[in-house]
Design a protein around this motif. Sequence first.
Motif, PDB file in Angstrom:
ATOM      1  N   ARG A  18       0.828  -1.213   0.000  1.00 55.15           N
ATOM      2  CA  ARG A  18       0.000   0.000   0.000  1.00 55.15           C
ATOM      3  C   ARG A  18       0.859   1.258   0.000  1.00 55.15           C
ATOM      4  NH1 ARG A  18      -3.390  -3.502   3.223  1.00 55.15           N
ATOM      5  NH2 ARG A  18      -2.639  -2.620   5.170  1.00 55.15           N
ATOM      6  N   LEU A  19       2.012   1.207   0.640  1.00 53.68           N
ATOM      7  CA  LEU A  19       2.929   2.341   0.609  1.00 53.68           C
ATOM      8  C   LEU A  19       3.421   2.582  -0.816  1.00 53.68           C
ATOM      9  CD1 LEU A  19       4.496   4.538   2.089  1.00 53.68           C
ATOM     10  CD2 LEU A  19       6.234   2.826   2.637  1.00 53.68           C
ATOM     11  N   ALA A  20       3.706   1.525  -1.552  1.00 58.35           N
ATOM     12  CA  ALA A  20       4.126   1.654  -2.955  1.00 58.35           C
ATOM     13  C   ALA A  20       3.000   2.251  -3.800  1.00 58.35           C
ATOM     14  CB  ALA A  20       4.546   0.288  -3.512  1.00 58.35           C
ATOM     15  N   ILE A  21       1.786   1.765  -3.595  1.00 56.58           N
ATOM     16  CA  ILE A  21       0.633   2.277  -4.346  1.00 56.58           C
ATOM     17  C   ILE A  21       0.415   3.759  -4.045  1.00 56.58           C
ATOM     18  CG2 ILE A  21      -1.893   2.149  -4.568  1.00 56.58           C
ATOM     19  CD1 ILE A  21      -1.541  -0.922  -3.881  1.00 56.58           C
ATOM     20  N   GLN A  37      -0.098  -2.141 -11.372  1.00 52.18           N
ATOM     21  CA  GLN A  37       0.289  -3.542 -11.245  1.00 52.18           C
ATOM     22  C   GLN A  37       1.734  -3.736 -11.696  1.00 52.18           C
ATOM     23  OE1 GLN A  37      -1.897  -6.326 -13.664  1.00 52.18           O
ATOM     24  NE2 GLN A  37      -1.061  -8.085 -12.573  1.00 52.18           N
ATOM     25  N   GLU A  38       2.078  -3.149 -12.836  1.00 51.95           N
ATOM     26  CA  GLU A  38       3.449  -3.243 -13.347  1.00 51.95           C
ATOM     27  C   GLU A  38       4.436  -2.568 -12.397  1.00 51.95           C
ATOM     28  OE1 GLU A  38       6.638  -4.179 -15.708  1.00 51.95           O
ATOM     29  OE2 GLU A  38       4.581  -4.885 -15.990  1.00 51.95           O
ATOM     30  N   LEU A  39       4.067  -1.411 -11.919  1.00 50.65           N
ATOM     31  CA  LEU A  39       4.938  -0.623 -11.049  1.00 50.65           C
ATOM     32  C   LEU A  39       5.222  -1.326  -9.722  1.00 50.65           C
ATOM     33  CD1 LEU A  39       6.276   2.234 -11.012  1.00 50.65           C
ATOM     34  CD2 LEU A  39       4.255   2.996  -9.772  1.00 50.65           C
ATOM     35  N   THR A  40       4.191  -1.935  -9.154  1.00 48.08           N
ATOM     36  CA  THR A  40       4.332  -2.554  -7.833  1.00 48.08           C
ATOM     37  C   THR A  40       4.745  -4.027  -7.882  1.00 48.08           C
ATOM     38  OG1 THR A  40       1.989  -3.155  -7.773  1.00 48.08           O
ATOM     39  CG2 THR A  40       2.612  -1.006  -6.821  1.00 48.08           C
ATOM     40  N   GLY A  41       4.512  -4.682  -9.011  1.00 47.05           N
ATOM     41  CA  GLY A  41       4.830  -6.102  -9.113  1.00 47.05           C
ATOM     42  C   GLY A  41       3.806  -6.994  -8.431  1.00 47.05           C
ATOM     43  N   LEU A  42       2.663  -6.438  -8.068  1.00 50.96           N
ATOM     44  CA  LEU A  42       1.619  -7.219  -7.400  1.00 50.96           C
ATOM     45  C   LEU A  42       0.775  -7.970  -8.428  1.00 50.96           C
ATOM     46  CD1 LEU A  42       0.436  -4.453  -4.901  1.00 50.96           C
ATOM     47  CD2 LEU A  42       1.823  -6.460  -4.350  1.00 50.96           C
ATOM     48  N   THR A  43       0.180  -9.055  -7.990  1.00 51.88           N
ATOM     49  CA  THR A  43      -0.767  -9.767  -8.853  1.00 51.88           C
ATOM     50  C   THR A  43      -2.056  -8.942  -8.930  1.00 51.88           C
ATOM     51  OG1 THR A  43      -1.774 -10.987  -7.032  1.00 51.88           O
ATOM     52  CG2 THR A  43       0.146 -12.013  -8.119  1.00 51.88           C
ATOM     53  N   LYS A  44      -2.905  -9.252  -9.895  1.00 53.49           N
ATOM     54  CA  LYS A  44      -4.174  -8.522 -10.033  1.00 53.49           C
ATOM     55  C   LYS A  44      -5.012  -8.638  -8.766  1.00 53.49           C
ATOM     56  CE  LYS A  44      -4.630  -8.703 -15.030  1.00 53.49           C
ATOM     57  NZ  LYS A  44      -5.391  -9.176 -16.176  1.00 53.49           N
ATOM     58  N   GLY A  45      -5.106  -9.852  -8.240  1.00 53.77           N
ATOM     59  CA  GLY A  45      -5.909 -10.072  -7.034  1.00 53.77           C
ATOM     60  C   GLY A  45      -5.363  -9.344  -5.824  1.00 53.77           C
ATOM     61  N   CYS A  49      -7.101  -6.216  -3.795  1.00 57.50           N
ATOM     62  CA  CYS A  49      -7.354  -6.291  -2.355  1.00 57.50           C
ATOM     63  C   CYS A  49      -6.813  -5.040  -1.652  1.00 57.50           C
ATOM     64  CB  CYS A  49      -6.703  -7.553  -1.794  1.00 57.50           C
ATOM     65  SG  CYS A  49      -6.968  -7.780  -0.030  1.00 57.50           S
ATOM     66  N   HIS A  50      -5.596  -4.644  -1.983  1.00 52.86           N
ATOM     67  CA  HIS A  50      -4.999  -3.456  -1.360  1.00 52.86           C
ATOM     68  C   HIS A  50      -5.745  -2.186  -1.773  1.00 52.86           C
ATOM     69  CE1 HIS A  50      -1.727  -5.375   0.702  1.00 52.86           C
ATOM     70  NE2 HIS A  50      -1.355  -6.004  -0.406  1.00 52.86           N
ATOM     71  N   LEU A  51      -6.165  -2.113  -3.029  1.00 51.20           N
ATOM     72  CA  LEU A  51      -6.925  -0.950  -3.486  1.00 51.20           C
ATOM     73  C   LEU A  51      -8.249  -0.849  -2.737  1.00 51.20           C
ATOM     74  CD1 LEU A  51      -6.303  -1.015  -7.347  1.00 51.20           C
ATOM     75  CD2 LEU A  51      -5.273   0.519  -5.653  1.00 51.20           C
ATOM     76  N   SER A  52      -8.882  -1.982  -2.481  1.00 43.93           N
ATOM     77  CA  SER A  52     -10.144  -1.975  -1.733  1.00 43.93           C
ATOM     78  C   SER A  52      -9.946  -1.402  -0.333  1.00 43.93           C
ATOM     79  CB  SER A  52     -10.721  -3.386  -1.628  1.00 43.93           C
ATOM     80  OG  SER A  52     -11.127  -3.839  -2.892  1.00 43.93           O
TER      81      SER A  52
END
Length: 110
Positions: A18-21, A37-45, A49-52
């Motif tokens: 979440r800090l990266a986002i 997603q590309e910037l953080t390297g997180l999966t879509k799911g 979840c973090h965006l929610s």
Amino acid sequence: MPFKELARLDKTVHEPARLAIMSALYACTIAEFLFLQELTGLTKGNLSCHLSKLEEAGLIEVDKHFIRKKIPQTTIRITPKGRSTMEAYWKKVDDIRSVIQQWRPVETTR
């Protein structure tokens, strides 16, 4: 003590993903889902979840719409509350760092 202050940092923002986002959105104000997603390297799911959690806290706004009625696009925007939360977060981190930098190791002679 600065170490107690570290434990009091806003957990909603302090979590690494979440800090990266939030840092990315603070810098650019608005971003597309795939860019984050590309910037953080997180999966879509995981990103969803973090965006929610950030959206529930009122730190971001998520807008889902279609381009030319066919192509889905999700954009994420930092809110004024999110911007002020990040400014407070960075100030607190800087204050903690400033206190710690004043400490000097004690040299012992043997």
